[in-house]
Motif scaffolding. Structure first.
Motif, PDB file in Angstrom:
ATOM      1  N   THR A  67     -20.117  -9.197 -26.281  1.00 31.81           N
ATOM      2  CA  THR A  67     -19.566  -7.870 -26.009  1.00 31.81           C
ATOM      3  C   THR A  67     -18.044  -7.828 -26.105  1.00 31.81           C
ATOM      4  O   THR A  67     -17.472  -6.882 -26.647  1.00 31.81           O
ATOM      5  N   LYS A  68     -17.357  -8.859 -25.601  1.00 31.45           N
ATOM      6  CA  LYS A  68     -15.894  -8.841 -25.599  1.00 31.45           C
ATOM      7  C   LYS A  68     -15.297  -9.378 -26.889  1.00 31.45           C
ATOM      8  O   LYS A  68     -14.305  -8.843 -27.400  1.00 31.45           O
ATOM      9  N   ILE A 103      -8.377 -13.958 -32.101  1.00 28.55           N
ATOM     10  CA  ILE A 103      -9.016 -14.618 -30.959  1.00 28.55           C
ATOM     11  C   ILE A 103      -7.972 -15.432 -30.184  1.00 28.55           C
ATOM     12  O   ILE A 103      -7.279 -16.276 -30.755  1.00 28.55           O
ATOM     13  N   ASP A 104      -7.855 -15.157 -28.879  1.00 29.93           N
ATOM     14  CA  ASP A 104      -6.999 -15.933 -27.988  1.00 29.93           C
ATOM     15  C   ASP A 104      -7.888 -16.972 -27.304  1.00 29.93           C
ATOM     16  O   ASP A 104      -8.666 -16.641 -26.405  1.00 29.93           O
ATOM     17  N   LEU A 105      -7.768 -18.230 -27.733  1.00 28.15           N
ATOM     18  CA  LEU A 105      -8.670 -19.264 -27.238  1.00 28.15           C
ATOM     19  C   LEU A 105      -8.475 -19.537 -25.738  1.00 28.15           C
ATOM     20  O   LEU A 105      -9.441 -19.817 -25.021  1.00 28.15           O
ATOM     21  N   ALA A 110     -26.989 -16.895 -20.078  1.00 28.71           N
ATOM     22  CA  ALA A 110     -27.116 -15.474 -20.415  1.00 28.71           C
ATOM     23  C   ALA A 110     -25.790 -14.746 -20.200  1.00 28.71           C
ATOM     24  O   ALA A 110     -25.386 -13.909 -21.031  1.00 28.71           O
ATOM     25  N   ASP A 111     -25.094 -15.052 -19.106  1.00 30.14           N
ATOM     26  CA  ASP A 111     -23.811 -14.393 -18.821  1.00 30.14           C
ATOM     27  C   ASP A 111     -22.753 -14.762 -19.860  1.00 30.14           C
ATOM     28  O   ASP A 111     -21.964 -13.919 -20.294  1.00 30.14           O
ATOM     29  N   MET A 112     -22.734 -16.026 -20.258  1.00 32.89           N
ATOM     30  CA  MET A 112     -21.761 -16.453 -21.271  1.00 32.89           C
ATOM     31  C   MET A 112     -22.030 -15.786 -22.619  1.00 32.89           C
ATOM     32  O   MET A 112     -21.105 -15.324 -23.295  1.00 32.89           O
ATOM     33  N   CYS A 113     -23.296 -15.743 -22.994  1.00 36.45           N
ATOM     34  CA  CYS A 113     -23.654 -15.093 -24.261  1.00 36.45           C
ATOM     35  C   CYS A 113     -23.283 -13.619 -24.248  1.00 36.45           C
ATOM     36  O   CYS A 113     -22.740 -13.090 -25.229  1.00 36.45           O
ATOM     37  N   HIS A 114     -23.557 -12.944 -23.142  1.00 41.18           N
ATOM     38  CA  HIS A 114     -23.224 -11.524 -23.030  1.00 41.18           C
ATOM     39  C   HIS A 114     -21.715 -11.317 -23.136  1.00 41.18           C
ATOM     40  O   HIS A 114     -21.249 -10.395 -23.830  1.00 41.18           O
ATOM     41  N   LEU A 115     -20.942 -12.167 -22.473  1.00 40.92           N
ATOM     42  CA  LEU A 115     -19.483 -12.070 -22.530  1.00 40.92           C
ATOM     43  C   LEU A 115     -18.972 -12.237 -23.958  1.00 40.92           C
ATOM     44  O   LEU A 115     -18.172 -11.427 -24.450  1.00 40.92           O
TER      45      LEU A 115
END
Length: 301
Positions: free
Chosen positions: A277-278, A219-221, A269-274
């Motif tokens: 998925t990524k 993970i790159d913080l 919702a957008d943050m959770c999806h990011l």
């Protein structure tokens, strides 16, 4: 994340460990008998090594069972990290074993013992086959299933040390049989100890990192922070923490300041999806703030 996944993974790891435990136990008895009949201290010592592996397998099975126990009001994460503790203990146990091997090797260099080289080679060849099978059982992820946890990876390190040990015993038996060099066994044992330390270092370091709640190595913080800031409506991200619950589950918590006119539900919702998925992070705690409260909070990254 499906709540059944940790249990399914533990069941998969448990089945593989049970197979390896059965094979290892049979070979342990074989080495014990072979060492007695050939007079080989090397085989008897390797049998003791195999006995420690049986203990490591039992410890791995125990920690896998504990890790699947449900969460409670006292332990809200359950017992997930029991697997990490077991793997770390296995790694440290290997280090103690290496010290024992080195002490024995020095003694044998000073006072070599005659052995039946041919018999040693025969048992060692069987050991190579047994340990190669066990390494194959514990080296890869289950096809189409979840990746291995630390418990089975810890056993894999033990098995690899056994495999290298069997090759070393074969080499020492061959040198003893064909050249009469009795110091071959302790010399090879010292080399094996160095290889075991090298192989187990990564396991111990990973276990310590997880218990210290370090950021996972993949993970790159800074990249994550920039991605979160790129979500429309986000003005600042602070108090960002990423850590491992287990080798398969990553958790995250963060505070994000959003614009006054932003749709907070859409930003969340957008943050959770990011993140899902990524970065494959599903255990999320995101606090959205209208007013920046950073100066009133403990100083964090």
């Amino acid at each position: 994340m499906d709540n059944r996944e940790p249990r399914a993974t533990a069941d998969s790891d448990r089945r593989r460990l049970l197979v390896v435990l059965g094979v290892t136990s049979v070979y342990f008895v074989t080495e014990l008998i072979g060492g007695y009949l050939t007079g080989s201290l090397a085989l008897l010592s390797d049998a003791v090594h195999m006995l420690t592996d049986i203990a490591a397998l039992c410890l791995g099975l125990l920690t896998l069972w504990i890790s699947t126990r449900p969460a409670s009001s006292a332990k809200t994460y359950g017992y997930l990290r029991a697997e990490i503790l077991g793997a770390l203990l296995n790694g440290l146990f290997l280090w103690l074993l290496v010290v024992f091997i080195w002490i024995e090797a020095v003694g044998r260099l000073r006072n070599p013992h005659p052995v039946s080289g041919l018999g040693v080679m025969a048992v060692a060849i069987v050991g190579i086959g047994v340990n190669a099978f066990s390494a194959w059982m514990t080296s890869t992820d289950a096809p189409g299933g979840p990746r291995r946890g630390m418990a089975i990876r810890a056993v894999f390190v033990h098995v690899i040390s056994d495999l290298v040990g069997s090759v070393g015993v074969l080499a020492s038996g061959a040198l003893n049989y064909f050249t009469g060099w009795m110091q071959a066994d302790p010399a090879v044992s010292i080399l094996i100890g160095c290889l075991v330390l090298y192989a187990s270092w990564g396991l111990v370091r990973e276990g310590v990192d997880i218990l210290m709640e370090s950021v996972p190595s993949h993970i790159d913080l800074d990249e994550m922070r920039n991605d979160l800031l790129a979500v429309s409506g986000t003005e600042e991200v602070h108090d960002l923490h990423v850590w491992c619950l287990t080798t398969r589950q990553i958790a995250l918590s963060a505070h994000a300041v959003v614009a006054a006119d932003a749709d907070r539900d859409r930003v969340l919702a957008d943050m959770c999806h990011l993140l899902q998925t990524k970065f494959d992070i599903h255990h999320l705690t995101l606090q959205l703030e209208r007013d920046n409260r950073r100066e009133h909070e403990p100083e964090h990254f």
